[in-house]
Scaffold this active site. Structure first.
Site, PDB file in Angstrom:
ATOM      1  N   GLU A  47       0.931  -1.157   0.098  1.00 32.58           N
ATOM      2  CA  GLU A  47       0.068  -0.085   0.015  1.00 32.58           C
ATOM      3  C   GLU A  47       0.744   1.119  -0.011  1.00 32.58           C
ATOM      4  O   GLU A  47       1.906   1.109   0.690  1.00 32.58           O
ATOM      5  CB  GLU A  47      -0.733   0.032   1.174  1.00 32.58           C
ATOM      6  CG  GLU A  47      -1.789   1.165   1.670  1.00 32.58           C
ATOM      7  CD  GLU A  47      -2.258   1.142   2.862  1.00 32.58           C
ATOM      8  OE1 GLU A  47      -1.369   0.920   3.912  1.00 32.58           O
ATOM      9  OE2 GLU A  47      -3.411   1.418   2.935  1.00 32.58           O
ATOM     10  N   ASN A 107      -7.081   6.245  -1.471  1.00 32.83           N
ATOM     11  CA  ASN A 107      -5.892   5.424  -1.139  1.00 32.83           C
ATOM     12  C   ASN A 107      -6.311   4.266  -2.265  1.00 32.83           C
ATOM     13  O   ASN A 107      -6.986   3.116  -1.870  1.00 32.83           O
ATOM     14  CB  ASN A 107      -5.943   4.807   0.363  1.00 32.83           C
ATOM     15  CG  ASN A 107      -4.937   4.080   0.933  1.00 32.83           C
ATOM     16  OD1 ASN A 107      -4.105   3.441  -0.158  1.00 32.83           O
ATOM     17  ND2 ASN A 107      -4.492   3.760   1.879  1.00 32.83           N
ATOM     18  N   LYS A 124      -9.497   1.932  -1.797  1.00 32.83           N
ATOM     19  CA  LYS A 124      -9.579   1.463  -0.416  1.00 32.83           C
ATOM     20  C   LYS A 124     -10.819   1.646   0.032  1.00 32.83           C
ATOM     21  O   LYS A 124     -11.361   2.978   0.134  1.00 32.83           O
ATOM     22  CB  LYS A 124      -8.539   1.847   0.542  1.00 32.83           C
ATOM     23  CG  LYS A 124      -8.443   1.494   1.903  1.00 32.83           C
ATOM     24  CD  LYS A 124      -7.223   1.789   2.695  1.00 32.83           C
ATOM     25  CE  LYS A 124      -7.074   1.366   3.919  1.00 32.83           C
ATOM     26  NZ  LYS A 124      -5.878   1.644   4.721  1.00 32.83           N
ATOM     27  N   GLU A 143      -5.348   8.740   7.914  1.00 34.23           N
ATOM     28  CA  GLU A 143      -6.284   8.289   6.663  1.00 34.23           C
ATOM     29  C   GLU A 143      -7.493   9.029   6.160  1.00 34.23           C
ATOM     30  O   GLU A 143      -7.853   9.260   5.230  1.00 34.23           O
ATOM     31  CB  GLU A 143      -6.212   6.791   6.505  1.00 34.23           C
ATOM     32  CG  GLU A 143      -4.773   6.323   6.231  1.00 34.23           C
ATOM     33  CD  GLU A 143      -4.866   4.741   5.922  1.00 34.23           C
ATOM     34  OE1 GLU A 143      -5.518   4.449   4.883  1.00 34.23           O
ATOM     35  OE2 GLU A 143      -4.562   3.814   6.598  1.00 34.23           O
ATOM     36  N   CYS A 169      -4.764  -2.893   2.960  1.00 33.39           N
ATOM     37  CA  CYS A 169      -4.432  -2.852   4.448  1.00 33.39           C
ATOM     38  C   CYS A 169      -5.490  -2.917   5.276  1.00 33.39           C
ATOM     39  O   CYS A 169      -5.933  -4.204   5.755  1.00 33.39           O
ATOM     40  CB  CYS A 169      -3.719  -1.433   4.773  1.00 33.39           C
ATOM     41  SG  CYS A 169      -3.123  -1.478   6.419  1.00 33.39           S
ATOM     42  N   ASN A 194       0.297  -1.073   5.229  1.00 29.96           N
ATOM     43  CA  ASN A 194       1.412  -0.375   6.218  1.00 29.96           C
ATOM     44  C   ASN A 194       0.688  -0.606   7.590  1.00 29.96           C
ATOM     45  O   ASN A 194      -0.334   0.128   7.656  1.00 29.96           O
ATOM     46  CB  ASN A 194       1.460   0.850   5.845  1.00 29.96           C
ATOM     47  CG  ASN A 194       2.144   1.546   4.552  1.00 29.96           C
ATOM     48  OD1 ASN A 194       3.543   1.768   4.669  1.00 29.96           O
ATOM     49  ND2 ASN A 194       1.643   1.271   3.522  1.00 29.96           N
TER      50      ASN A 194
HETATM   51  N1  CDV Z   1      -2.746   1.621   6.675  1.00 25.30           N
HETATM   52  C1  CDV Z   1      -3.633   0.844   7.486  1.00 25.30           C
HETATM   53  O1  CDV Z   1      -4.762   0.532   7.101  1.00 25.30           O
HETATM   54  N2  CDV Z   1      -3.591   0.457   8.891  1.00 25.30           N
HETATM   55  C2  CDV Z   1      -4.355   0.117   9.687  1.00 25.30           C
HETATM   56  C3  CDV Z   1      -3.885   0.291  10.948  1.00 25.30           C
HETATM   57  C4  CDV Z   1      -4.598   1.797  11.425  1.00 25.30           C
HETATM   58  C5  CDV Z   1      -4.379  -0.735  12.242  1.00 25.30           C
HETATM   59  C6  CDV Z   1      -4.390  -1.436   9.544  1.00 25.30           C
HETATM   60  O2  CDV Z   1      -5.387  -2.018   9.696  1.00 25.30           O
HETATM   61  O3  CDV Z   1      -3.596  -2.053   9.405  1.00 25.30           O
END
Ligand code: CDV
Length: 324
Positions: A47, A107, A124, A143, A169, A194
C-alpha cells in the site's frame, strides 16, 4: 490441466520522507527483477508503495500534501516500472495515493497485466484512523483526513488466468471484504499494507499485531476458498515501526510463504488456482449452504449496540445505535 500461477509478494523496507520517487521506483524494479528471476508472473507491492506512510503527519492545508499523490497512473515517475515489468513479462499490483482530476483523494491500487495493460483500479474501502490532528498520539494515523472511502467497493477481474481481487490494508481485517469478493468468485486476492505495530487507541493490541495479521487473512482465504498475496511495508520508518510479515496464503488457510525480514524482500509461491474449488465446491459451496435470508442485518447501515440481556431475541434497531 491445472491452472498454475507463480506469484510474489515484494515487501518494502522503510521509505524515507525525502526519498525521491525515482529512487523508490528503482527499488520496486529491483524487487520485480528478483521475482521474475524466481519465475513469478504477478508481483504484489505494498500500500502507498511510492512514498513514506505520510498519514502519520498532519499537513495543513490539505493541498500542501498533494506532492504525495499521483495524478496519473502510469505517470512520469511510474512509467519506468510499467516498462520494466512488461519487458520482464511480469504483472503487478501497486498501492499509491491517487488525486483525481476533480479533486478526490483515494488510497488506491492498480493491477497491471504481464503485457503492461491496466486490468483495473481499486480504491480502499475501509479507511481507518482519524480526521483531525490528535497531538496526544506519538504519531498520527490521518487516513480519514487524506482519503475518501472508495465508493465502488470490491470487484474481481478476469486476469492472470484466474479471477483476481484487490484490497488495501485495513480492508483485510473485515470479513465482508473477503465475502464480497468470494461471492464474485475470487481465486486470488492482492493486498498491500502499512501496519504500525503500536496502536495508540489500545496499546494492549501491539503485541498481537502479527497474530491479528495472520488471523484475518488465513480465515479470509479459507472461508472463501481463495489465495491471498499480501505485501507489507516493514521496518522502522521515520520513527514508526511497521509490521512486516508479508505472506502468501493458500485456500486452505495455510501460509505457504512468509517474509523473514522487515526490509526489501521477495517471497514466491506457485499457486494452483484450481485448488480454490476444493473449498468453493465442498464446505464453502455458497449456493448450497449459505443462508443469506438470515444474514440481512449484515447489509444494514447500523448494527445493534447491545447484546441480548434477556431470553427474547433483540429486534434490529430502528435508529442508529451510535452517532455516525
Ligand atoms: N494502513 C492501514 O490501514 N493501517 C491500519 C492500522 C490503522 C491498524 C491496519 O488495519 O493495519
Amino acid at each position: 490441466m491445472t491452472r498454475h500461477l507463480v506469484v510474489a509478494a515484494a515487501q518494502l523496507g522503510p521509505v524515507a520522507r525525502d526519498e525521491p520517487r525515482p529512487a523508490v521506483v528503482e527499488r520496486l524494479i529491483a524487487l520485480g527483477r528478483d521475482a521474475a528471476r524466481r519465475g513469478a508472473e504477478l508481483v504484489v507491492f505494498p500500500e502507498l508503495a511510492l512514498t513514506t506512510f505520510f498519514p502519520r503527519w498532519w499537513t495543513e492545508p490539505l493541498d500542501a500534501a498533494d506532492h504525495w499523490f499521483e495524478t496519473d497512473m502510469p505517470g512520469p515517475a511510474t512509467r519506468p516500472l510499467f516498462e520494466a515489468a512488461a519487458s520482464l513479462g511480469i504483472g503487478f499490483f501497486l498501492g499509491y495515493a491517487e488525486l483525481t482530476p476533480d479533486g478526490h483523494r483515494y488510497n488506491s491500487a492498480v493491477l497491471v497485466e504481464r503485457d503492461g495493460t491496466v486490468v483495473g483500479n481499486f480504491r480502499k474501502v475501509h479507511i481507518p484512523g482519524h480526521e483531525g490532528n490528535e497531538p496526544w498520539r506519538p504519531f498520527q494515523h490521518l487516513e480519514r483526513y487524506y482519503f475518501e472511502p472508495g465508493p465502488a467497493g470490491f470487484s474481481v477481474w478476469n486476469a492472470f488466468g484466474g479471477r483476481v481481487g484487490m484490497m488495501l490494508c485495513n480492508d483485510r481485517r473485515w470479513s465482508e471484504t473477503y465475502r464480497v469478493m468470494g461471492l464474485l468468485g475470487a481465486e486470488l486476492i492482492c493486498c498491500g499494507y502499512n501496519t504500525p505495530v503500536h496502536y495508540p487507541p489500545d496499546p494492549s493490541q501491539d503485541i498481537l499485531a502479527g497474530f491479528h495479521n495472520q488471523l484475518v487473512m488465513q480465515a479470509g482465504a479459507y472461508q472463501n476458498g481463495t489465495w491471498i498475496v499480501a505485501a507489507a511495508k516493514g521496518g522502522v520508518e521515520e520513527g514508526s515501526e511497521l509490521l512486516a510479515q508479508s505472506s502468501i496464503i493458500a485456500p486452505s488457510g495455510q501460509i505457504v510463504a512468509q517474509a523473514l525480514t522487515t526490509g526489501d524482500e521477495v517471497i514466491v509461491a506457485d499457486c494452483d488456482l484450481d485448488w480454490c474449488d476444493r473449498y468453493k465446491k465442498t464446505l464453502f459451496d455458497f449456493a448450497r449452504y449459505r443462508r443469506p435470508e438470515v444474514y440481512t442485518l449484515i447489509a444494514e447501515p447500523h448494527s445493534p449496540a447491545h447484546a441480548p440481556t434477556g431470553r427474547e431475541p433483540v429486534p434490529p434497531p430502528s435508529e442508529p445505535a451510535v452517532a455516525p
